[in-house]
Design a protein around this motif. Sequence first.
Motif, short mmCIF file in Angstrom:
data_model
loop_
_atom_site.label_atom_id
_atom_site.label_comp_id
_atom_site.label_asym_id
_atom_site.label_seq_id
_atom_site.Cartn_x
_atom_site.Cartn_y
_atom_site.Cartn_z
N SER A 231 0.83 -1.21 0.00
CA SER A 231 0.00 0.00 0.00
C SER A 231 0.86 1.25 0.00
O SER A 231 0.58 2.22 -0.73
N LEU A 232 1.92 1.24 0.80
CA LEU A 232 2.81 2.40 0.82
C LEU A 232 3.52 2.58 -0.52
O LEU A 232 3.66 3.71 -1.01
N LEU A 233 3.95 1.47 -1.12
CA LEU A 233 4.61 1.58 -2.44
C LEU A 233 3.64 2.10 -3.49
O LEU A 233 4.01 2.94 -4.33
N GLU A 234 2.39 1.62 -3.47
CA GLU A 234 1.40 2.08 -4.45
C GLU A 234 1.09 3.57 -4.25
O GLU A 234 1.01 4.33 -5.23
N ARG A 235 0.94 3.99 -3.01
CA ARG A 235 0.67 5.40 -2.75
C ARG A 235 1.85 6.28 -3.16
O ARG A 235 1.68 7.34 -3.77
N HIS A 236 3.04 5.80 -2.87
CA HIS A 236 4.23 6.56 -3.26
C HIS A 236 4.35 6.65 -4.78
O HIS A 236 4.69 7.70 -5.33
N ALA A 237 4.05 5.55 -5.49
CA ALA A 237 4.11 5.58 -6.95
C ALA A 237 3.07 6.54 -7.52
O ALA A 237 3.34 7.27 -8.48
N GLY A 238 1.85 6.56 -6.94
CA GLY A 238 0.84 7.50 -7.42
C GLY A 238 1.24 8.94 -7.19
O GLY A 238 1.07 9.81 -8.08
N ASP A 239 1.80 9.25 -6.03
CA ASP A 239 2.26 10.62 -5.77
C ASP A 239 3.39 11.01 -6.71
O ASP A 239 3.44 12.15 -7.20
N LEU A 240 4.29 10.09 -6.97
CA LEU A 240 5.38 10.39 -7.91
C LEU A 240 4.84 10.64 -9.32
O LEU A 240 5.31 11.53 -10.04
N GLY A 241 3.83 9.83 -9.75
CA GLY A 241 3.25 10.05 -11.08
C GLY A 241 2.57 11.40 -11.19
O GLY A 241 2.72 12.11 -12.20
N ALA A 242 1.81 11.78 -10.15
CA ALA A 242 1.15 13.08 -10.18
C ALA A 242 2.16 14.22 -10.18
O ALA A 242 2.01 15.21 -10.92
N GLN A 243 3.21 14.06 -9.36
CA GLN A 243 4.24 15.09 -9.34
C GLN A 243 4.97 15.18 -10.68
O GLN A 243 5.30 16.28 -11.15
N HIS A 244 5.18 14.04 -11.32
CA HIS A 244 5.83 14.04 -12.64
C HIS A 244 4.95 14.73 -13.68
O HIS A 244 5.45 15.51 -14.51
#
Length: 590
Positions: free
Chosen positions: A204-217
């Motif tokens: 869950s933490l990895l998925e949330r971190h990946a989503g935040d990174l995608g939005a920031q990108h």
Amino acid sequence: MDEVDKILIHSLRLSGTQVPEEVQSLREFTTELIVESVVRCLRVIHPSLGTSLGHVLPPGMSARFRIGTSLAQACQELGYQGEVGYQTFLYSSEPEIRRLLLFLVEKLPRDDAEDARQPAGKSAGLLRAIAAKIKEQLVTPWVPPACRTPRLQRLQGTCLLKPFHAHPLVLPRDSGPVERREFFGGFLPPVPAQPPRLGAVAPSLLERHAGDLGAQHDWEADWQSQGLASRLPPEEYVQWKRQRLRQRLLDQLRPAAPPHGTAGPPPPGAPDLAQLLELLSAGGAGGPLAKGSRFSHAQRLAHEQELMGQMQAAVETLPFSKTSEQELQARQEEELAGLRGELQRLEAEMDAVGGEVKVLELSLSLAEAGLRQQRLALGGREQTLQVKSRALELLPQAENNLAKLQLESTRRVSEIQALHERGRSAATEARRKEELCRQLLTELESLPKDVSRAAYTQRILEIVGNIRKQKEEITKILSDTRTLQKELNSLTGKLERTFAVTDELVFKDAKRDESVRKAYKYLAALHENCSQLIQTIEDAGAIQREIRDLEEQIESEGAKKTLANLERILSDYRALRQENAALLGRSRDP
């Protein structure tokens, strides 16, 4: 040897040996300092060998002999090929100690400089530990499942593999309404407790971190492509993008608005303007900069294209007005004012719906928290029910089961006592290691910090250069000596041949002439005297060589400190006899 001794002393100080500053060569090393140097080096090279050895020399002679023997055995286990024994440390000679310390210094680890160049910190240490663990697992050969030990089963088996199931996480934020902050502070469970299973926390933490990174990108890509060119701050750029979207909507809807008083309703199939506004409002509520994945952006783009097609169809199906241009402009202004009011109403409704959504999110989070608590309570009740059902099953044979329970409780108590004993021993070992760690840290802080390796490297290179020059000079001297020996042999042979010819000629004339006979006698005497002189010179050279050899032997014997060692041996022998006498007296006492 002075430079070599300085380099050795510097290396010993780096290993933790307390070498006094006034000691500049191995000739000044005492027995205590030699034992401490060897023990410190052994602890750095092979901790299992050096940990059991003390670096302080005890006062008793028998204990000293045992320590000397243990040190000699440890050096032999490291691969030292020279002769070593307890006498090497207790009655040492300079050459033997130099050879032994050179061997130990060469065995010291060479990765200190690499560790010093690596970045410090917890993250760097964690990365190095991960790399070491991966390297260890890579060198481990693969073993079939039936032949694996428990350790290999943990390393190469599938027992540690877990499925990757991610769950949405709610992260607390400082901004937002008061109710939301109160929920975050008092009711929101911590992040590790939000997933239903403990194994789902990391996914869950990895998925949330990946989503935040995608939005920031996505935001950085939009800002780099258009935001920087606008020369606006990020907040103003976002507001400008929203205003431009609204203006585009108005520009598309203004020509499509029917004039006031025109013919009746639009034909069937034409989209209602209110519905288009609602759809557009719903589609553009998040703004063009709403964060999300690429899939959501693609859906939003398809939705906008569909809306644009519907608006174009509405424009084509609207009836054409034949009124004057002024009336059309006035009606358009009235419609524009109405559309603006409708747009404001829709924005207000959107804000109200957003508040309701936040309230619903809070209610959903509260419901999920209550559901988790009910599940925990249900799990406790199930365990209690299982215990009670197990007790009911044991009631028919109560005595036998009671005896079994007593045996089981006795076994568990013994296991708990063993665990307590192991815990106490582990605590004692931990305290011992902490004390050793503090001692090593104190010794590390006391080491000199201003010593440069480059200076000692330069010294080593200079020593190597001097040795090379000396070798070249020795080679030149040997070559000159061979040349002189060849010339000397040639002159000796020529002299012998000349004397033989002269002797033969003079001897023939000496039979007839008296003066020639006297000259022959003088010639023979001169030849004999010259031979004796040459022999005397050769004997003198041999004697000088023997003298030099004897002087070298005297120097080597003086370096071995034979007399001092004999005196120490005698004193140690007397002390040992006294100890034996004391022990014998104690054994005889009742």
